[in-house]
Design a protein around this motif. Sequence first.
Motif, PDB file in Angstrom:
ATOM      1  N   PRO A 158       0.837  -1.203   0.000  1.00  0.00           N
ATOM      2  CA  PRO A 158       0.000   0.000   0.000  1.00  0.00           C
ATOM      3  C   PRO A 158       0.871   1.253   0.000  1.00  0.00           C
ATOM      4  O   PRO A 158       1.958   1.257   0.576  1.00  0.00           O
ATOM      5  CB  PRO A 158      -0.805  -0.131   1.295  1.00  0.00           C
ATOM      6  N   PRO A 159       0.413   2.329  -0.660  1.00  0.00           N
ATOM      7  CA  PRO A 159       1.243   3.537  -0.726  1.00  0.00           C
ATOM      8  C   PRO A 159       1.407   4.200   0.628  1.00  0.00           C
ATOM      9  O   PRO A 159       0.537   4.123   1.491  1.00  0.00           O
ATOM     10  CB  PRO A 159       0.459   4.439  -1.687  1.00  0.00           C
ATOM     11  N   LEU A 160       2.542   4.836   0.815  1.00  0.00           N
ATOM     12  CA  LEU A 160       2.828   5.622   2.017  1.00  0.00           C
ATOM     13  C   LEU A 160       3.239   7.012   1.548  1.00  0.00           C
ATOM     14  O   LEU A 160       4.346   7.217   1.052  1.00  0.00           O
ATOM     15  CB  LEU A 160       3.944   4.980   2.836  1.00  0.00           C
ATOM     16  N   LEU A 161       2.338   7.982   1.658  1.00  0.00           N
ATOM     17  CA  LEU A 161       2.564   9.294   1.084  1.00  0.00           C
ATOM     18  C   LEU A 161       3.401  10.168   2.015  1.00  0.00           C
ATOM     19  O   LEU A 161       3.422   9.957   3.227  1.00  0.00           O
ATOM     20  CB  LEU A 161       1.224   9.969   0.797  1.00  0.00           C
ATOM     21  N   PRO A 162       4.090  11.171   1.456  1.00  0.00           N
ATOM     22  CA  PRO A 162       4.902  12.076   2.281  1.00  0.00           C
ATOM     23  C   PRO A 162       4.033  12.893   3.223  1.00  0.00           C
ATOM     24  O   PRO A 162       2.829  13.054   2.993  1.00  0.00           O
ATOM     25  CB  PRO A 162       5.600  12.965   1.249  1.00  0.00           C
ATOM     26  N   PRO A 163       4.613  13.441   4.289  1.00  0.00           N
ATOM     27  CA  PRO A 163       3.819  14.150   5.306  1.00  0.00           C
ATOM     28  C   PRO A 163       3.134  15.404   4.773  1.00  0.00           C
ATOM     29  O   PRO A 163       2.058  15.772   5.240  1.00  0.00           O
ATOM     30  CB  PRO A 163       4.845  14.491   6.388  1.00  0.00           C
ATOM     31  N   VAL A 164       3.764  16.069   3.824  1.00  0.00           N
ATOM     32  CA  VAL A 164       3.188  17.240   3.154  1.00  0.00           C
ATOM     33  C   VAL A 164       3.345  16.999   1.656  1.00  0.00           C
ATOM     34  O   VAL A 164       4.430  16.621   1.209  1.00  0.00           O
ATOM     35  CB  VAL A 164       3.908  18.544   3.562  1.00  0.00           C
ATOM     36  N   PRO A 165       2.290  17.198   0.871  1.00  0.00           N
ATOM     37  CA  PRO A 165       2.422  16.956  -0.575  1.00  0.00           C
ATOM     38  C   PRO A 165       3.557  17.769  -1.179  1.00  0.00           C
ATOM     39  O   PRO A 165       3.797  18.924  -0.792  1.00  0.00           O
ATOM     40  CB  PRO A 165       1.056  17.400  -1.125  1.00  0.00           C
ATOM     41  N   TYR A 166       4.260  17.178  -2.129  1.00  0.00           N
ATOM     42  CA  TYR A 166       5.393  17.867  -2.731  1.00  0.00           C
ATOM     43  C   TYR A 166       4.982  19.162  -3.415  1.00  0.00           C
ATOM     44  O   TYR A 166       5.768  20.108  -3.479  1.00  0.00           O
ATOM     45  CB  TYR A 166       6.095  16.946  -3.733  1.00  0.00           C
ATOM     46  N   HIS A 167       3.774  19.226  -3.927  1.00  0.00           N
ATOM     47  CA  HIS A 167       3.354  20.448  -4.620  1.00  0.00           C
ATOM     48  C   HIS A 167       3.042  21.587  -3.636  1.00  0.00           C
ATOM     49  O   HIS A 167       2.773  22.709  -4.062  1.00  0.00           O
ATOM     50  CB  HIS A 167       2.130  20.182  -5.505  1.00  0.00           C
ATOM     51  N   PHE A 172      22.413   6.838  -9.962  1.00  0.00           N
ATOM     52  CA  PHE A 172      22.253   7.538  -8.682  1.00  0.00           C
ATOM     53  C   PHE A 172      21.026   8.446  -8.730  1.00  0.00           C
ATOM     54  O   PHE A 172      20.213   8.460  -7.795  1.00  0.00           O
ATOM     55  CB  PHE A 172      23.514   8.350  -8.367  1.00  0.00           C
ATOM     56  N   ASP A 173      20.893   9.220  -9.794  1.00  0.00           N
ATOM     57  CA  ASP A 173      19.691  10.032  -9.989  1.00  0.00           C
ATOM     58  C   ASP A 173      18.437   9.167  -9.949  1.00  0.00           C
ATOM     59  O   ASP A 173      17.438   9.502  -9.299  1.00  0.00           O
ATOM     60  CB  ASP A 173      19.741  10.729 -11.349  1.00  0.00           C
ATOM     61  N   LEU A 174      18.480   8.065 -10.679  1.00  0.00           N
ATOM     62  CA  LEU A 174      17.304   7.212 -10.809  1.00  0.00           C
ATOM     63  C   LEU A 174      16.859   6.656  -9.462  1.00  0.00           C
ATOM     64  O   LEU A 174      15.658   6.619  -9.155  1.00  0.00           O
ATOM     65  CB  LEU A 174      17.604   6.070 -11.787  1.00  0.00           C
ATOM     66  N   ALA A 175      17.803   6.229  -8.640  1.00  0.00           N
ATOM     67  CA  ALA A 175      17.456   5.686  -7.325  1.00  0.00           C
ATOM     68  C   ALA A 175      16.745   6.731  -6.476  1.00  0.00           C
ATOM     69  O   ALA A 175      15.741   6.443  -5.815  1.00  0.00           O
ATOM     70  CB  ALA A 175      18.716   5.183  -6.610  1.00  0.00           C
ATOM     71  N   GLY A 176      17.250   7.967  -6.479  1.00  0.00           N
ATOM     72  CA  GLY A 176      16.599   9.019  -5.705  1.00  0.00           C
ATOM     73  C   GLY A 176      15.196   9.306  -6.185  1.00  0.00           C
ATOM     74  O   GLY A 176      14.275   9.511  -5.385  1.00  0.00           O
ATOM     75  N   LEU A 177      15.001   9.317  -7.496  1.00  0.00           N
ATOM     76  CA  LEU A 177      13.675   9.553  -8.046  1.00  0.00           C
ATOM     77  C   LEU A 177      12.702   8.449  -7.656  1.00  0.00           C
ATOM     78  O   LEU A 177      11.534   8.709  -7.334  1.00  0.00           O
ATOM     79  CB  LEU A 177      13.763   9.651  -9.566  1.00  0.00           C
ATOM     80  N   LEU A 178      13.176   7.211  -7.662  1.00  0.00           N
ATOM     81  CA  LEU A 178      12.289   6.069  -7.440  1.00  0.00           C
ATOM     82  C   LEU A 178      11.929   5.841  -5.979  1.00  0.00           C
ATOM     83  O   LEU A 178      11.141   4.934  -5.678  1.00  0.00           O
ATOM     84  CB  LEU A 178      12.911   4.800  -8.030  1.00  0.00           C
ATOM     85  N   LEU A 179      12.464   6.640  -5.064  1.00  0.00           N
ATOM     86  CA  LEU A 179      12.016   6.525  -3.670  1.00  0.00           C
ATOM     87  C   LEU A 179      10.505   6.707  -3.583  1.00  0.00           C
ATOM     88  O   LEU A 179       9.828   6.005  -2.813  1.00  0.00           O
ATOM     89  CB  LEU A 179      12.700   7.575  -2.798  1.00  0.00           C
ATOM     90  N   THR A 180       9.963   7.654  -4.357  1.00  0.00           N
ATOM     91  CA  THR A 180       8.510   7.877  -4.316  1.00  0.00           C
ATOM     92  C   THR A 180       7.759   6.768  -5.027  1.00  0.00           C
ATOM     93  O   THR A 180       6.583   6.533  -4.726  1.00  0.00           O
ATOM     94  CB  THR A 180       8.157   9.240  -4.929  1.00  0.00           C
ATOM     95  N   ALA A 181       8.391   6.078  -5.965  1.00  0.00           N
ATOM     96  CA  ALA A 181       7.749   4.917  -6.575  1.00  0.00           C
ATOM     97  C   ALA A 181       7.660   3.776  -5.564  1.00  0.00           C
ATOM     98  O   ALA A 181       6.636   3.087  -5.466  1.00  0.00           O
ATOM     99  CB  ALA A 181       8.519   4.473  -7.816  1.00  0.00           C
ATOM    100  N   TYR A 182       8.737   3.577  -4.804  1.00  0.00           N
ATOM    101  CA  TYR A 182       8.704   2.561  -3.747  1.00  0.00           C
ATOM    102  C   TYR A 182       7.627   2.898  -2.725  1.00  0.00           C
ATOM    103  O   TYR A 182       6.837   2.032  -2.324  1.00  0.00           O
ATOM    104  CB  TYR A 182      10.069   2.472  -3.062  1.00  0.00           C
ATOM    105  N   ALA A 183       7.570   4.172  -2.315  1.00  0.00           N
ATOM    106  CA  ALA A 183       6.563   4.586  -1.336  1.00  0.00           C
ATOM    107  C   ALA A 183       5.154   4.496  -1.904  1.00  0.00           C
ATOM    108  O   ALA A 183       4.185   4.380  -1.143  1.00  0.00           O
ATOM    109  CB  ALA A 183       6.850   6.014  -0.869  1.00  0.00           C
TER     110      ALA A 183
END
Length: 328
Positions: free
Chosen positions: A3-12, A246-257
Amino acid sequence: MSPPLLPPVPYHASALRPSWPALPAALRTAVAERLGAPVVTARIAGAGFTRGFAAVLDTADGGRAFVKAAPAAEQPHLVDWYAREAAILDRLPADLPAPRPRWTLSAAGWFVLCTDAVDGHTPRLPWVPAELDATLAGYAQIAAALADPPAELTALGLPHLADLARSDILWWEEVAAGREPTPPLPAPLLGRLPELVELESLLPRYAASATGLIHGDLRVDNVLIDSDGRAWFCDWTWVCSGPAWFDLAGLLLTAYASGLDADRLFAAHPATAGAPPDALDATLAALAGYYLTGAAAAPPTASPHLPAHQRWSGEQSLDWLAHRQGWR
């Protein structure tokens, strides 16, 4: 999928920025004169973690531009960042999905960077499949173009990720040596500090052989999806020599979440061609330490939401790594 785990405050909505009317009148006049017409609307950028001014400005003659600005006395680091970004944008290959620079300006004690405006939105979380596909495809184009970067870009003397890792990214060794407080860790991971130190130590070694350039700060808040569904990549201050994975791993943190199969997405992306088998683990270990320790020392000039986002990003990095390592 988890199940998704969203950040505490939306990125936008992560930024805290001054409004257009709050800027010095002399600065507003100078910007309007450079734009060629009075500013009639200013749409403040909600994404990001600085307190600098950033907005899409519409002018009375129908023009539109994106403007960043920071005061030299109160936020000299932002002035340096914006000036560095201006130099990088001016030298990026013209066909990349990145905003094109227009001009810079110093007025009323402020530094201003103006670029083309991108009519788009921050990707939605959990990731919408079409937006994630567009972002990954866009980054594949960037990684390919910067694998052999133009000479005028490398002539800027950009840093190397290997050096940045040693000086600013690797923190588990500091924690293990008692020079940095131990961040809060889940109980099953309290005894994993030696493994975290060993894994993060691989990053500078792997990055040292990279000859291409990377974005260096690839997060979802630095991506915009336009009305045609194309992904654009913003905030180019931290370009450095390093491996694209390295860039890709950082971007995909939100895909994992988001509950997606981030391992598959990482392995299938062309940016990971030739990557060491444990490149992702080394990056996740380094990012976990960087974010978790940074959450306790966010600068007062940053958005008040930065510590919570750093903590969340560190937790996602660590959880993804623990899942891959079988630590839970």
